[in-house]
Design a protein around this motif. Structure first.
Motif, short mmCIF file in Angstrom:
data_model
loop_
_atom_site.label_atom_id
_atom_site.label_comp_id
_atom_site.label_asym_id
_atom_site.label_seq_id
_atom_site.Cartn_x
_atom_site.Cartn_y
_atom_site.Cartn_z
N ARG A 29 0.31 4.23 -2.76
CA ARG A 29 -0.01 5.63 -2.46
C ARG A 29 0.79 6.61 -3.33
O ARG A 29 0.40 7.76 -3.48
CB ARG A 29 0.21 5.93 -0.98
N LYS A 39 -0.88 7.33 -9.11
CA LYS A 39 -2.27 7.71 -9.39
C LYS A 39 -2.78 7.00 -10.64
O LYS A 39 -3.96 6.70 -10.75
CB LYS A 39 -2.38 9.22 -9.59
N SER A 73 0.82 -1.21 0.00
CA SER A 73 0.00 0.00 0.00
C SER A 73 0.85 1.26 0.00
O SER A 73 0.47 2.27 -0.61
CB SER A 73 -0.94 0.02 1.21
N ARG A 74 2.00 1.24 0.65
CA ARG A 74 2.82 2.45 0.67
C ARG A 74 3.31 2.78 -0.73
O ARG A 74 3.43 3.94 -1.10
CB ARG A 74 3.95 2.33 1.68
#
Length: 180
Positions: free
Chosen positions: A154, A157, A150-151
């Motif tokens: 993030r 986009k 997940s990091r």
């Protein structure tokens, strides 16, 4: 393992592997490009016309094989080579990551991409680390798998952003530069 540059590669077709998407080939190519870029151009990858002549071969494997990714040493025309095995199915990672990735295509693509980067790192000679920030981090040391992927997610986009963020830490790059 020390390869001479350029390194030939072949990415197999995974159309018969559960979870494979035609865009996964691009994710594997982006992983190779990341290593090249982070090496300061010391590493160059060139596509081979057939798997049997490639120094590095990327294969898509089923989650039923019990692995998400793996690198195997091999010999190609009497020289060291590697087979990079990557499962394109995130279901093999278990919960909660499988559900998260089923709802977020960019997370799924991030996981496949980072697995390609990690396993290619092994092919290039990098070992597992204990540093959670490293692409070469081993989950055998524990850690939050969902947060690990997940990091990275993030930071992106769009799918095009994957080519901008290698996923390698400064520690990974330092080791890479000692090898090449």
């Amino acid at each position: 393992m020390q390869f001479s540059s350029p390194i030939t590669y072949f990415i197999e077709d995974g159309k018969n592997v559960a979870g494979f998407d035609s865009g996964d080939r691009e994710l594997a190519e982006l992983a190779l490009a990341a290593w090249s870029r982070e090496s300061g151009g010391r590493l160059k990858f060139v596509a081979a016309s057939q798997a049997s002549t490639a120094t590095v071969r990327i294969r898509w494997i089923s989650a039923a094989d019990g692995l998400y990714g793996e690198m195997q040493r091999t010999t190609v025309n009497g020289k060291p080579g590697a087979i990079v095995n990557v499962s394109p199915s995130v279901e093999g990672l278990g919960e909660p990551i499988a559900t998260m990735a089923s709802k977020d295509r960019m997370l799924r693509d991030s996981i496949v991409y980072l697995t390609c980067v990690h396993e290619t790192g092994h092919a290039l000679g990098l070992q597992h680390t204990r540093n959670f920030e490293d692409i070469m981090y081993s989950f055998a040391y524990g850690g939050d798998i969902a947060e690990y992927f997940s990091r990275y997610r993030r930071n992106i986009k769009t799918r095009a952003d994957i080519g901008k963020f290698s996923g390698l830490s400064p520690g990974d790059v330092a080791v890479l530069k000692t090898l090449f």
